[in-house]
Design a protein around this motif. Sequence first.
Motif, mmCIF file in Angstrom:
data_model
loop_
_atom_site.group_PDB
_atom_site.id
_atom_site.type_symbol
_atom_site.label_atom_id
_atom_site.label_comp_id
_atom_site.label_asym_id
_atom_site.label_seq_id
_atom_site.Cartn_x
_atom_site.Cartn_y
_atom_site.Cartn_z
ATOM 1 N N VAL A 325 0.839 -1.202 0.000
ATOM 2 C CA VAL A 325 0.000 0.000 0.000
ATOM 3 C C VAL A 325 0.872 1.250 0.000
ATOM 4 O O VAL A 325 0.588 2.238 -0.699
ATOM 5 C CB VAL A 325 -0.948 -0.016 1.221
ATOM 6 N N LEU A 328 2.238 2.143 -3.382
ATOM 7 C CA LEU A 328 1.239 2.567 -4.360
ATOM 8 C C LEU A 328 0.794 4.013 -4.151
ATOM 9 O O LEU A 328 0.709 4.790 -5.105
ATOM 10 C CB LEU A 328 0.032 1.624 -4.306
ATOM 11 N N VAL A 329 0.529 4.396 -2.912
ATOM 12 C CA VAL A 329 -0.142 5.681 -2.673
ATOM 13 C C VAL A 329 0.757 6.743 -2.043
ATOM 14 O O VAL A 329 0.367 7.911 -1.994
ATOM 15 C CB VAL A 329 -1.386 5.477 -1.780
ATOM 16 N N SER A 332 1.640 9.858 -4.341
ATOM 17 C CA SER A 332 0.463 10.670 -4.653
ATOM 18 C C SER A 332 -0.045 11.408 -3.419
ATOM 19 O O SER A 332 -0.478 12.567 -3.514
ATOM 20 C CB SER A 332 -0.641 9.777 -5.242
ATOM 21 N N LEU A 333 0.005 10.781 -2.251
ATOM 22 C CA LEU A 333 -0.381 11.477 -1.025
ATOM 23 C C LEU A 333 0.572 12.645 -0.746
ATOM 24 O O LEU A 333 0.135 13.728 -0.323
ATOM 25 C CB LEU A 333 -0.379 10.503 0.158
ATOM 26 N N SER A 336 -0.373 15.503 -3.085
ATOM 27 C CA SER A 336 -1.632 16.152 -2.701
ATOM 28 C C SER A 336 -1.465 17.002 -1.455
ATOM 29 O O SER A 336 -2.024 18.098 -1.353
ATOM 30 C CB SER A 336 -2.714 15.085 -2.486
ATOM 31 N N THR A 422 9.435 4.703 -1.303
ATOM 32 C CA THR A 422 8.470 4.068 -2.200
ATOM 33 C C THR A 422 9.123 2.938 -2.984
ATOM 34 O O THR A 422 8.545 1.857 -3.144
ATOM 35 C CB THR A 422 7.896 5.109 -3.167
ATOM 36 N N ARG A 442 1.395 3.910 -10.057
ATOM 37 C CA ARG A 442 1.805 5.102 -9.310
ATOM 38 C C ARG A 442 1.738 6.363 -10.170
ATOM 39 O O ARG A 442 1.404 7.446 -9.669
ATOM 40 C CB ARG A 442 3.231 4.921 -8.781
ATOM 41 N N LEU A 445 -1.816 7.885 -10.509
ATOM 42 C CA LEU A 445 -2.232 8.394 -9.205
ATOM 43 C C LEU A 445 -1.522 9.710 -8.878
ATOM 44 O O LEU A 445 -2.134 10.632 -8.329
ATOM 45 C CB LEU A 445 -1.939 7.357 -8.116
ATOM 46 N N ALA A 449 -3.318 13.291 -8.361
ATOM 47 C CA ALA A 449 -3.058 14.073 -7.147
ATOM 48 C C ALA A 449 -2.605 15.478 -7.496
ATOM 49 O O ALA A 449 -2.966 16.442 -6.810
ATOM 50 C CB ALA A 449 -1.995 13.369 -6.299
ATOM 51 N N VAL A 457 -6.655 11.453 -5.600
ATOM 52 C CA VAL A 457 -6.094 10.210 -5.061
ATOM 53 C C VAL A 457 -7.208 9.219 -4.743
ATOM 54 O O VAL A 457 -7.127 8.027 -5.082
ATOM 55 C CB VAL A 457 -5.247 10.502 -3.807
ATOM 56 N N ILE A 461 -7.839 5.537 -6.396
ATOM 57 C CA ILE A 461 -7.870 4.304 -5.605
ATOM 58 C C ILE A 461 -9.194 3.569 -5.799
ATOM 59 O O ILE A 461 -9.219 2.328 -5.928
ATOM 60 C CB ILE A 461 -7.630 4.635 -4.113
#
Length: 554
Positions: A325, A328-329, A332-333, A336, A422, A442, A445, A449, A457, A461
């Motif tokens: 997880v 993947l995110v 992008s988090l 954002s 990452t 990725r 995303l 973002a 995001v 998802i």
Amino acid sequence: MSVWKWKNRKKSKQKTIEIPHKTLKKRDHEEVTGNLEETITFIKDLLGENEDFIIRRLKIFGKYPATVFYISNLVDTKLINDGLLKPLMSSPEWIQEEGLNHEELIKILSEEVLYYSEVKFEENLAKLVEVILSGETVVAMDGLRQALHIDTRHVEKRSINAPETEQVIIGPREGFIEQLGTNIGLLRYRLPTADFRVKTLKVGKMTKSKVAICYLEGTTNPMIVDEVEKRLSKIDIDAILDIGYLEQFIEDNHYTPFPQTYLTERPDTTVGNLIEGRVAILVDGSPFAMLVPVVFNQFYQAMDDYSSRFVLSSFVRSVRVLALVFSLVFPSLYVSFISFNPELLPTEFAVAVAGGRAGVPYPAVVEVLILEISMEILREATVRLPQQIGGALSIVGVLIIGEAAVSAGLASPITVVVIALTTIGSFATPVYSASFALRLLRFPLVILAGIFGLYGVMIGIIFVFNHMLALKSFGVPYMSPISPGNAQGAKDVMIRAPLWWMPRRPAFLHPPNDDRLGSNDVLEQSKPYDERWEEQADGEAKGNNSRPDNGNSN
């Protein structure tokens, strides 16, 4: 000569060229006539003037004209000389008749002369050409309307070593090799059961690649086996050079980044999936086995999980899920938060990030994309380079290039840390194809973002999860046993429950026999040892008290 005439002349020449494998297909109905010269002409015209194609004329027992056909680079020539030519050309003393009929001659050759485990006879000329090309030796005799062929294939192979793409922590150090027979032997070594079945077929008009379908009778659902055979039989291509060719033809969805088959080099992993009720597909020339059907949770599980105690395995698997997880995110988090929602960050941290990005001339989304692309280039270069310098290049690339980018103001330190974490998280996924899918996802995303912030995001998802819920692998939902839910299967998803808590095979495979653990063993093992010891002691005590007194007690 004009251009028009030259083109027409070229076309006329091309029309006269005959492709041997197409000619063989057209003449696949022709049979051995008994005329030895016609058989030699047919085979020689198709195989052409090859240096390694041997046509050896001889007289069997010094009386009966015959010819031996084989390709020297595919056979054991010593075996042919000592086990085939020598007994055929010698004249046994017990054969005194002037003329044996063909039926008697065939019987003598197959039962008394040739010391091979299996001697086959074939009437079709096209089949004889195919067995020669596969490494067998053909013997055609004058006046006989069928030829015999013997398996004399001998191809150099590498030794069985530890798998290179799957690291083994606890488990056997054996991996598949390129020879299909050896790979099937590794499976039979671990499955000495009468339930083990192997079906073979040939795929590829030119390569004639031998494909083996392995499963357990009574454990694997017959509908899955039939579907695998159906999809493989429909493949019509010139060459199958690796098992990845088959994967592209038989998967359910051709436009998804997620793998719908499981490729493994480990025989123990293959056997474990066969016992659960899956089908293994092997190709001659490929050191991988392809397992179908698959579900997503298989790609962050490892065979080592089942060789360790369940507490340790559950912890390690939870770490893998978190890393999955995370990889993947996380980028992008980060984009954002920096671009749209800095108020969600602690004040001190937000100030530190803003200070680090003070000299960067472009937005965070561009910065992350540049570093991600650079990391992918570096990763690909490391894979393609020789092993002696590949590791050194990765260290030099990460340290020197990253430090230079920060010093030049092309990237902020926090962004370099985010991309590094990452990348490390993506390495925690055991299966390469699954980690590659996450790496690919990725990028969209991060772009979402950069455009919509956290909303983008979440939209990305949700789209990814909806796509995964819609996927199927040979009719099995990709997100099983989470959706549709199954309590028994959920014991082996996020954590690895004790083996005696999982007495049933995966329900989503619909195995005819779903019991893999005896209920008595489960009940017995679930009790602590001291309780069983006390029960046994109480039973013995009651037995002693119930004995009749013979007057010998004090």
